[in-house]
Scaffold this motif. Sequence first.
Motif, PDB file in Angstrom:
ATOM      1  N   LEU A  84       0.865  -1.355   0.169  1.00 32.00           N
ATOM      2  CA  LEU A  84      -0.067   0.038   0.045  1.00 32.00           C
ATOM      3  C   LEU A  84       0.749   1.161   0.134  1.00 32.00           C
ATOM      4  O   LEU A  84       1.818   1.420   0.962  1.00 32.00           O
ATOM      5  CB  LEU A  84      -1.031   0.113   1.183  1.00 32.00           C
ATOM      6  CG  LEU A  84      -2.063  -1.267   1.277  1.00 32.00           C
ATOM      7  CD1 LEU A  84      -2.681  -1.156   2.490  1.00 32.00           C
ATOM      8  CD2 LEU A  84      -2.942  -1.103   0.025  1.00 32.00           C
ATOM      9  N   THR A  85       0.635   1.990  -1.013  1.00 31.86           N
ATOM     10  CA  THR A  85       1.447   3.365  -1.187  1.00 31.86           C
ATOM     11  C   THR A  85       0.995   4.221  -2.153  1.00 31.86           C
ATOM     12  O   THR A  85       0.014   3.821  -3.045  1.00 31.86           O
ATOM     13  CB  THR A  85       2.808   2.830  -1.823  1.00 31.86           C
ATOM     14  OG1 THR A  85       3.428   4.079  -2.299  1.00 31.86           O
ATOM     15  CG2 THR A  85       2.689   1.894  -3.172  1.00 31.86           C
ATOM     16  N   VAL A 131      -4.626   3.790  -2.202  1.00 28.12           N
ATOM     17  CA  VAL A 131      -5.941   4.218  -1.812  1.00 28.12           C
ATOM     18  C   VAL A 131      -6.297   5.849  -1.635  1.00 28.12           C
ATOM     19  O   VAL A 131      -5.840   6.601  -0.807  1.00 28.12           O
ATOM     20  CB  VAL A 131      -6.146   3.747  -0.305  1.00 28.12           C
ATOM     21  CG1 VAL A 131      -7.582   4.165   0.322  1.00 28.12           C
ATOM     22  CG2 VAL A 131      -6.046   2.229  -0.161  1.00 28.12           C
ATOM     23  N   THR A 132      -6.408   6.251  -2.931  1.00 29.38           N
ATOM     24  CA  THR A 132      -6.355   7.592  -3.524  1.00 29.38           C
ATOM     25  C   THR A 132      -4.810   7.796  -3.779  1.00 29.38           C
ATOM     26  O   THR A 132      -4.064   6.823  -3.349  1.00 29.38           O
ATOM     27  CB  THR A 132      -6.745   8.575  -2.706  1.00 29.38           C
ATOM     28  OG1 THR A 132      -5.919   8.753  -1.572  1.00 29.38           O
ATOM     29  CG2 THR A 132      -7.992   8.528  -2.213  1.00 29.38           C
ATOM     30  N   GLN A 134      -3.184  10.282  -2.792  1.00 29.17           N
ATOM     31  CA  GLN A 134      -2.962  11.492  -1.711  1.00 29.17           C
ATOM     32  C   GLN A 134      -2.040  10.781  -0.538  1.00 29.17           C
ATOM     33  O   GLN A 134      -2.488   9.756  -0.296  1.00 29.17           O
ATOM     34  CB  GLN A 134      -4.333  12.115  -1.465  1.00 29.17           C
ATOM     35  CG  GLN A 134      -5.032  12.552  -2.799  1.00 29.17           C
ATOM     36  CD  GLN A 134      -4.472  13.796  -3.341  1.00 29.17           C
ATOM     37  OE1 GLN A 134      -3.591  14.634  -2.767  1.00 29.17           O
ATOM     38  NE2 GLN A 134      -4.383  13.465  -4.828  1.00 29.17           N
ATOM     39  N   HIS A 136      -1.552  10.049   3.327  1.00 29.08           N
ATOM     40  CA  HIS A 136      -2.501   9.881   4.353  1.00 29.08           C
ATOM     41  C   HIS A 136      -1.908   9.097   5.406  1.00 29.08           C
ATOM     42  O   HIS A 136      -0.664   9.299   5.699  1.00 29.08           O
ATOM     43  CB  HIS A 136      -3.991   9.806   4.192  1.00 29.08           C
ATOM     44  CG  HIS A 136      -4.430   8.585   3.419  1.00 29.08           C
ATOM     45  ND1 HIS A 136      -4.356   7.386   3.777  1.00 29.08           N
ATOM     46  CD2 HIS A 136      -4.708   8.482   1.939  1.00 29.08           C
ATOM     47  CE1 HIS A 136      -4.902   6.352   2.642  1.00 29.08           C
ATOM     48  NE2 HIS A 136      -4.874   7.181   1.672  1.00 29.08           N
TER      49      HIS A 136
HETATM   50  N1  SAM Z   1       5.407   8.790   0.696  1.00 29.41           N
HETATM   51  C1  SAM Z   1       4.774   7.495   1.376  1.00 29.41           C
HETATM   52  C2  SAM Z   1       3.998   6.473   0.774  1.00 29.41           C
HETATM   53  O1  SAM Z   1       4.798   5.718  -0.063  1.00 29.41           O
HETATM   54  O2  SAM Z   1       2.938   6.327   0.398  1.00 29.41           O
HETATM   55  C3  SAM Z   1       4.024   7.798   2.692  1.00 29.41           C
HETATM   56  C4  SAM Z   1       4.379   7.537   3.945  1.00 29.41           C
HETATM   57  S1  SAM Z   1       3.074   7.323   4.798  1.00 29.41           S
HETATM   58  C5  SAM Z   1       3.438   8.424   6.206  1.00 29.41           C
HETATM   59  C6  SAM Z   1       3.181   5.854   5.555  1.00 29.41           C
HETATM   60  C7  SAM Z   1       2.430   4.674   4.916  1.00 29.41           C
HETATM   61  O3  SAM Z   1       1.033   5.102   4.869  1.00 29.41           O
HETATM   62  C8  SAM Z   1       3.092   4.352   3.677  1.00 29.41           C
HETATM   63  O4  SAM Z   1       4.093   3.548   3.510  1.00 29.41           O
HETATM   64  C9  SAM Z   1       1.928   3.511   2.973  1.00 29.41           C
HETATM   65  O5  SAM Z   1       1.877   2.194   3.547  1.00 29.41           O
HETATM   66  C10 SAM Z   1       0.807   4.208   3.732  1.00 29.41           C
HETATM   67  N2  SAM Z   1      -0.004   5.354   2.805  1.00 29.41           N
HETATM   68  C11 SAM Z   1      -0.028   6.516   2.839  1.00 29.41           C
HETATM   69  N3  SAM Z   1      -0.705   7.143   1.839  1.00 29.41           N
HETATM   70  C12 SAM Z   1      -1.380   6.225   1.281  1.00 29.41           C
HETATM   71  C13 SAM Z   1      -2.099   6.028   0.230  1.00 29.41           C
HETATM   72  N4  SAM Z   1      -2.713   7.191  -0.408  1.00 29.41           N
HETATM   73  N5  SAM Z   1      -2.338   4.948  -0.287  1.00 29.41           N
HETATM   74  C14 SAM Z   1      -2.047   3.631   0.164  1.00 29.41           C
HETATM   75  N6  SAM Z   1      -1.228   3.606   1.269  1.00 29.41           N
HETATM   76  C15 SAM Z   1      -0.767   4.844   1.631  1.00 29.41           C
END
Ligand code: SAM
Length: 179
Positions: A84-85, A131-132, A134, A136
């Motif tokens: 998930l990213t 998941v979008t 964006q 989060h």
């Molecule tokens: N730039 C990072 C990324 O790869 O999504 C954001 C780090 S976020 C603080 C921590 C975690 O939240 C990510 O490693 C990811 O697993 C999940 N995450 C954040 N936004 C997401 C999104 N829009 N869709 C899926 N997973 C997300």
Amino acid sequence: MQDTPEVVVLRLGHRPGRDERMTTHVGLTARALGADRVILAQEGASRADTIVDITDRFGGPFAVETTDEPMARLNNWDGPIVHLTMYGLPVQEVEGEIRDRHRGGEPLLVVVGAEKVAWDVYDAADWNVGVTNQPHSEVASLAVFLDRLFEGTELDREWDDAEREVVPQAEGKRVEERE
Ligand code: SAM
């Protein structure tokens, strides 16, 4: 869930101090929304007891594991892997094929990060899923993903061996102790 192949959540990364509740909530969300097991990598292992404690009190089955070698867990996983990213393909475009693989009998590994995730993880994944697109949170993305995977059936899950059970109320709180 119980009558489908295993769904396991791998939580990568954990910043001590900053991520205490996030890592706990990854585990609790995995449990509540139908995963069978969470694997906490490296310093995230410090949150294992809290998740086990909730499982003891509110029921299972749900397993908690820790690892110092998360990449080995990924590389040795015998089944499809979802990462998930925010950079991934929209969940609504790929959920059907992921569900088909899982329902076809293959255990699914779902990977979430804490901070920047190593490129090897993007490579190891069969699907990088957004998941979008964006930024989060791992807790939010995990919740939406599991609900899409199970198509809402996880909401009706029954729990075994709970010490206590919440009885839903339109108003107020009711918790019953079980023997
Ligand atoms: N730039 C990072 C990324 O790869 O999504 C954001 C780090 S976020 C603080 C921590 C975690 O939240 C990510 O490693 C990811 O697993 C999940 N995450 C954040 N936004 C997401 C999104 N829009 N869709 C899926 N997973 C997300």
